[in-house]
Design a protein around this motif. Structure first.
Motif, mmCIF file in Angstrom:
data_model
loop_
_atom_site.group_PDB
_atom_site.id
_atom_site.type_symbol
_atom_site.label_atom_id
_atom_site.label_comp_id
_atom_site.label_asym_id
_atom_site.label_seq_id
_atom_site.Cartn_x
_atom_site.Cartn_y
_atom_site.Cartn_z
ATOM 1 N N THR A 21 2.106 9.419 -4.953
ATOM 2 C CA THR A 21 2.819 10.080 -3.859
ATOM 3 C C THR A 21 2.360 9.494 -2.536
ATOM 4 N N MET A 22 3.332 9.258 -1.649
ATOM 5 C CA MET A 22 2.997 8.766 -0.312
ATOM 6 C C MET A 22 4.038 9.287 0.686
ATOM 7 N N GLU A 23 3.663 9.275 1.942
ATOM 8 C CA GLU A 23 4.598 9.664 3.000
ATOM 9 C C GLU A 23 5.625 8.545 3.160
ATOM 10 N N TRP A 24 6.905 8.907 2.988
ATOM 11 C CA TRP A 24 7.961 7.915 3.131
ATOM 12 C C TRP A 24 9.244 8.588 3.578
ATOM 13 N N PRO A 25 9.918 8.062 4.581
ATOM 14 C CA PRO A 25 9.534 6.935 5.434
ATOM 15 C C PRO A 25 8.284 7.261 6.271
ATOM 16 N N PRO A 26 7.639 6.210 6.770
ATOM 17 C CA PRO A 26 6.416 6.418 7.555
ATOM 18 C C PRO A 26 6.649 7.384 8.719
ATOM 19 N N LYS A 27 5.663 8.229 8.943
ATOM 20 C CA LYS A 27 5.651 9.205 10.042
ATOM 21 C C LYS A 27 6.778 10.226 9.946
ATOM 22 N N LYS A 78 7.494 13.483 5.184
ATOM 23 C CA LYS A 78 8.053 13.718 3.848
ATOM 24 C C LYS A 78 7.247 12.948 2.804
ATOM 25 N N LEU A 79 6.843 13.639 1.757
ATOM 26 C CA LEU A 79 6.137 12.992 0.660
ATOM 27 C C LEU A 79 7.131 12.656 -0.441
ATOM 28 N N GLN A 80 7.018 11.448 -0.963
ATOM 29 C CA GLN A 80 7.878 11.015 -2.057
ATOM 30 C C GLN A 80 7.019 10.445 -3.174
ATOM 31 N N ALA A 81 7.475 10.638 -4.391
ATOM 32 C CA ALA A 81 6.794 10.073 -5.561
ATOM 33 C C ALA A 81 7.471 8.763 -5.936
#
Length: 181
Positions: A126-132, A135-138
């Protein structure tokens, strides 16, 4: 300035420096599955996530991952292979040399096997996407896998991992002659 003022320090002046530098280098371990049909082929995986989506040549890799704590390197290699492919590795295993890949060391083994690369299933991160965006996306750690001949693998594999391919070819040369680079 006198020569003694710029003389290199002796190792015994900073005994913990070497240990700290070794601790800073991350250790990974992985497995390289191979098969021989018309030619020797290796299974490589493409990294998942938005940064790698449109890139192809020179970024494919062996299934591998970071060693957790004091985990055994071979155990890590098998665990990571299963997490990134959904497949279970099986003996016998060929030991490959440890390589340096940017700021980490990678230890690997190879084994003979076969699979349908379209059936490879990876764990996710999981990471924040799009940056800033907040929203967290897997994303899958591996978004696809494929079989590559040795010649084709040399174009798609990360350059730092090419010695793994060379070592595999050298160890299998008597059983499966492969073209030299």
């Amino acid at each position: 300035m006198s020569r003694s003022a710029i003389a290199p320090r002796q190792d015994d002046e900073f005994p913990d420096v070497a240990a700290k530098l070794v601790a800073m280098v991350k250790q990974s371990a992985g497995l390289l599955m191979y098969r021989h049909l018309a030619a020797l082929e290796v299974l490589l995986v493409h990294p998942g996530g938005p940064f790698w989506k449109k890139r192809d040549a020179g970024i494919w890799t062996i299934p591998k991952g970071l060693v957790e704590g004091d985990e055994d390197l071979f155990y890590t290699a098998c665990r990571e292979f299963t997490e990134e492919t959904g497949l279970t590795p099986h003996p016998p295993f060929l030991e490959l040399p440890e390589i340096r890949q940017s700021s980490k060391r990678v230890k690997a083994w190879a084994f003979a096997g076969d699979c349908d690369p379209t059936q490879v299933r990876s764990n996710t991160f999981t990471m924040e996407w799009p940056p800033k965006s907040g929203k967290l996306q897997a994303f899958p750690e591996v978004d696809r896998a494929d079989w590559f001949t040795v010649e084709r693998a040399r174009h798609y594999l990360l350059k730092a991992q090419l010695p793994l391919l060379t070592s595999l070819c050298a160890q299998l040369d008597d059983r499966f002659p492969v073209p030299k680079a």
